[in-house]
Design an enzyme around this catalytic site. Structure first.
Site, PDB file in Angstrom:
ATOM      1  N   HIS A   1      41.877  37.911  49.685  1.00 14.52           N
ATOM      2  CA  HIS A   1      40.904  37.363  50.924  1.00 14.52           C
ATOM      3  C   HIS A   1      40.141  36.053  50.672  1.00 14.52           C
ATOM      4  CE1 HIS A   1      36.750  39.029  49.217  1.00 14.52           C
ATOM      5  NE2 HIS A   1      37.610  38.609  48.326  1.00 14.52           N
TER       6      HIS A   1
ATOM      7  N   HIS B   1      41.835  40.990  44.735  1.00 12.84           N
ATOM      8  CA  HIS B   1      40.957  41.817  43.793  1.00 12.84           C
ATOM      9  C   HIS B   1      42.136  43.096  43.547  1.00 12.84           C
ATOM     10  CE1 HIS B   1      37.322  39.789  43.905  1.00 12.84           C
ATOM     11  NE2 HIS B   1      37.502  39.631  45.343  1.00 12.84           N
TER      12      HIS B   1
ATOM     13  N   CYS C   1      34.305  32.085  45.906  1.00 13.57           N
ATOM     14  CA  CYS C   1      35.076  33.083  46.897  1.00 13.57           C
ATOM     15  C   CYS C   1      35.538  32.547  48.122  1.00 13.57           C
ATOM     16  CB  CYS C   1      34.317  34.253  47.022  1.00 13.57           C
ATOM     17  SG  CYS C   1      34.210  35.132  45.498  1.00 13.57           S
TER      18      CYS C   1
ATOM     19  N   HIS D   1      48.436  44.782  49.212  1.00 17.04           N
ATOM     20  CA  HIS D   1      49.359  43.234  49.054  1.00 17.04           C
ATOM     21  C   HIS D   1      49.180  42.450  50.277  1.00 17.04           C
ATOM     22  CE1 HIS D   1      50.472  45.179  45.315  1.00 17.04           C
ATOM     23  NE2 HIS D   1      50.754  43.743  44.728  1.00 17.04           N
TER      24      HIS D   1
ATOM     25  N   HIS E   1      41.864  34.364  46.964  1.00 18.71           N
ATOM     26  CA  HIS E   1      41.961  35.058  45.717  1.00 18.71           C
ATOM     27  C   HIS E   1      41.929  36.535  46.120  1.00 18.71           C
ATOM     28  CE1 HIS E   1      37.763  35.525  47.141  1.00 18.71           C
ATOM     29  NE2 HIS E   1      37.512  36.639  46.095  1.00 18.71           N
TER      30      HIS E   1
ATOM     31  N   GLU F   1      35.055  46.151  43.679  1.00 23.04           N
ATOM     32  CA  GLU F   1      36.045  44.900  43.728  1.00 23.04           C
ATOM     33  C   GLU F   1      36.214  44.235  42.072  1.00 23.04           C
ATOM     34  OE1 GLU F   1      34.732  41.822  46.701  1.00 23.04           O
ATOM     35  OE2 GLU F   1      34.058  40.818  44.917  1.00 23.04           O
TER      36      GLU F   1
END
EC number: 4.1.2.50
Length: 150
Positions: A16, A31, A25, A75, A29, A136
């Site tokens: 996201h 998680h 952020c 994904h 990137h 996260e």
């Protein structure tokens, strides 16, 4: 009869970006999310029922969460549809990437709200969603509790 809470945990990878954010952020990137789903209900008391003693079969809960959350978000890259990230999303989709456009900033807080709605809508009538915990990172998570959202 007692009410019992049961929890099943799931893991999935999601990317996201937070448009307009003032930190790292804002960049695309990902998680390794850990989602804990807790439901509450009464164990089945009918001794002739195949699921006697269960609140809900873990397999049934797994199927709901897998279909509503894991299969959708694993994904994938999530972007707010109301930002310039839409252009990047179109480019990624053209290159065969799985992109999800949402009408909110894709923070853990907003994702867990979205997941709660998806899961609540699929649970059997006698089973209620009690809480969700979306982790996260190793040290950061968002939680949703039904009791906070009456």
């Amino acid at each position: 009869m007692s009410f019992i809470r049961i929890t099943k945990q799931f893991t999935f990878e999601t990317g996201h970006a937070l448009y307009g954010y003032d930190g790292k952020c804002r960049n695309v990137h990902g998680h390794s999310y850990k989602l804990s789903v807790t439901v509450i209900g009464q164990p089945i008391t009918d001794k002739n029922h195949v699921k006697y003693g269960m609140v809900i079969d873990f397999t049934d809960l797994k199927a709901i969460v897998k279909e509503e959350v894991v299969d959708q978000f694993d994904h994938a890259t999530v972007f707010n549809q109301n930002t310039p990230h839409v252009e990047l999303a179109k480019e990624l989709e053209q290159r065969g990437h799985h992109v999800i456009l949402v009408d909110y900033q894709p923070t853990s807080e907003n994702l867990v709200i979205d997941y709660a709605e998806r899961i609540k809508n699929r649970l059997p009538q006698n089973i209620k969603l009690f809480s969700l915990r979306l982790q996260e990172t190793e040290s950061s998570y968002a939680e949703w509790f039904a009791s906070d959202n009456l």
